[in-house]
Motif scaffolding. Structure first.
Motif, short mmCIF file in Angstrom:
data_model
loop_
_atom_site.label_atom_id
_atom_site.label_comp_id
_atom_site.label_asym_id
_atom_site.label_seq_id
_atom_site.Cartn_x
_atom_site.Cartn_y
_atom_site.Cartn_z
N VAL A 162 -2.34 -20.04 -46.37
CA VAL A 162 -2.82 -20.07 -44.96
C VAL A 162 -4.34 -20.02 -44.94
O VAL A 162 -5.00 -19.63 -45.82
N LEU A 163 -4.79 -20.84 -44.01
CA LEU A 163 -6.23 -20.98 -43.68
C LEU A 163 -6.58 -20.57 -42.51
O LEU A 163 -6.29 -21.29 -41.41
N PRO A 164 -7.39 -19.47 -42.44
CA PRO A 164 -8.17 -18.69 -41.17
C PRO A 164 -9.19 -19.62 -40.83
O PRO A 164 -10.13 -20.16 -41.38
N VAL A 165 -9.26 -20.25 -39.62
CA VAL A 165 -10.23 -20.95 -38.67
C VAL A 165 -10.61 -19.99 -37.48
O VAL A 165 -9.98 -19.27 -36.82
N THR A 166 -12.00 -20.24 -37.04
CA THR A 166 -12.39 -19.60 -35.84
C THR A 166 -11.94 -20.21 -34.76
O THR A 166 -11.80 -21.55 -34.89
N ILE A 167 -12.32 -19.64 -33.48
CA ILE A 167 -11.79 -20.47 -32.22
C ILE A 167 -12.60 -21.70 -32.18
O ILE A 167 -11.95 -22.64 -31.81
N GLU A 168 -14.17 -21.72 -32.35
CA GLU A 168 -14.77 -22.88 -32.21
C GLU A 168 -14.45 -23.96 -33.07
O GLU A 168 -14.43 -24.99 -32.79
N ASN A 169 -13.94 -23.65 -34.39
CA ASN A 169 -13.49 -24.80 -35.51
C ASN A 169 -12.25 -25.07 -35.04
O ASN A 169 -12.02 -26.37 -35.20
N GLU A 214 -1.20 -23.88 -43.62
CA GLU A 214 -0.95 -23.21 -42.32
C GLU A 214 -2.45 -22.65 -41.66
O GLU A 214 -2.87 -21.82 -42.33
N LEU A 215 -2.67 -22.98 -40.36
CA LEU A 215 -3.78 -22.85 -39.61
C LEU A 215 -3.46 -21.34 -38.96
O LEU A 215 -2.37 -21.24 -38.18
N ARG A 216 -4.51 -20.25 -39.03
CA ARG A 216 -4.44 -19.15 -38.27
C ARG A 216 -5.79 -19.03 -37.59
O ARG A 216 -6.96 -18.85 -38.11
N ILE A 217 -5.68 -18.96 -36.25
CA ILE A 217 -6.96 -18.69 -35.41
C ILE A 217 -7.45 -17.28 -35.63
O ILE A 217 -6.50 -16.46 -35.24
#
Length: 389
Positions: A306-313, A363-366
């Protein structure tokens, strides 16, 4: 806990949609609010919930399936052991009976030979020769006479033909010499008669050995497989580590994790299982279970992370550096990537039996910021109310 498949009323190969539908139907039927007069409704509702929690999680379901297979294999192993033990005991009884039959036949043969020799000596003294055919019939009956077959026509007839000539020769000789020669001839005739009598007995003994199987050497039976479970790490699978497994009774076995090993894989160790006297040693079958890992989950030969990403990214896209199974990896997150987006990196999974490797699935997680941001809050409110250009 009871079998979750039986609780939900689904088959072991049921898909997630079928399991979910069965849970919803049963949960609605036994819900305590709809069964207020049933004191067991709460317990049944909780049991259905636990069963669904087990089957909807791939890891928990896999653990339960492996444990169920091992229990079934153990039960089958015990049943097979009991059946083979009974077969061994029956074989031992048959072998003892066959040995007793052979001893009886040998005793009969010796007794018959002694009886024939004695009768021949008495007949020589009295001068009355009993035909060999009648002797067999008198001692053993008509069945033994029939079993003698061709020997009746050859051995006995030859002996009977010799006797008149022998008696004539004895009459022409001196009394002393005739007496010695007569005794020698009587002994020869007795030996010929005993040999003829032994022929059907030997035939019967051979038949006994043939039907009881004592003349053939059979390979010993093999002890049923011994099952054990070995928990391994993802790093062990990647490195192909050499591991040992406890087989009980102070025994250990070692093996290497070969390419193609994944969750539920079985490693067969020839000749390292249970050992029982009189049987070929069985095999040890090792069920592989992959230990939970904080970094990755396993799906076949693919690894998921899992890769956490911020909203802007997530909106603008970004480059990130993640920890891969064999070292750090650079990942590019495309613009407008939502939490349903996955990035597949080829060849970074587990090795398969064909010489290739599975993939690393990112897997991306905002994620939101740790602290609220007023500007983002105002922007979201404006977008919700349709006040943006």
């Amino acid at each position: 806990m009871r079998d979750p498949y039986k609780i939900l009323g689904v088959k072991r190969d049921a898909g997630q949609d079928e399991i979910k539908a069965a849970w919803r139907h049963m949960a609605k039927a036994v819900h305590p609010d709809h069964n207020q007069g049933d004191p067991t409704a709460s317990a049944r509702f909780a049991e259905i919930g636990r069963a669904y929690e087990t089957l909807k999680d791939p890891k928990k379901r896999s653990l339960f399936d492996n444990a169920a297979r091992m229990a079934e294999a153990k039960a089958n192993e015990n049943t097979i052991m009991q059946q083979r033990q009974a077969a061994r005991e029956a074989a031992m009884r048959a072998k003892a009976a066959q040995a007793n039959a052979e001893r009886v036949m040998e005793e009969l043969a010796r007794a018959a030979a002694q009886k024939a020799a004695a009768d021949a000596a008495n007949q020589q003294k009295t001068g009355a020769a009993e035909p060999a055919e009648e002797m067999i019939e008198r001692i053993f009956g008509t069945q033994a006479r029939a079993a003698a077959g061709g020997g009746r026509d050859q051995g006995f007839s030859a002996g009977a033909a010799r006797r008149p000539e022998t008696e004539a020769a004895i009459a022409d000789k001196q009394p002393e010499a005739g007496k010695a020669e007569a005794e020698q001839q009587a002994a020869e005739d007795a030996a010929a008669q005993a040999s003829a009598i032994m022929q059907p007995l030997s035939l019967l003994t051979s038949l006994v050995r043939r039907f009881t199987g004592s003349g053939t050497q059979q390979a010993p039976e093999k002890v049923p497989d011994q099952f054990a479970t070995k928990t391994v790490s993802i790093d062990d699978l990647i490195k192909g580590s050499w591991l040992t497994v406890d087989l009980g009774e102070g025994r250990e076995a070692g093996f290497a994790l070969a390419a193609g090993t994944t969750e539920g894989h079985q490693v067969r160790l020839k000749g390292q299982g249970h050992k029982l006297t009189g049987m070929q040693r069985g095999d040890a079958v090792i069920n592989i279970h992959i230990a939970p890992d904080e970094r990755f989950t396993v799906s076949g030969f693919d690894l998921h992370t899992v890769l956490p990403v911020t909203i802007e990214n997530a909106v603008l896209g970004t480059d990130a550096r993640i920890e891969g199974p064999r070292g750090p990896i650079n990942v590019t997150v495309p613009a407008w990537s939502g939490s349903d987006r996955t990035i597949r990196i080829s060849g970074q999974g587990l090795a398969n039996a064909d010489g290739g490797k599975g993939d690393l699935v990112v897997e991306l997680r905002i994620m939101l910021w740790e602290k609220p941001d007023d500007k983002v809050t105002d922007l979201m409110r404006s977008m919700k109310n349709g006040l943006f250009l």
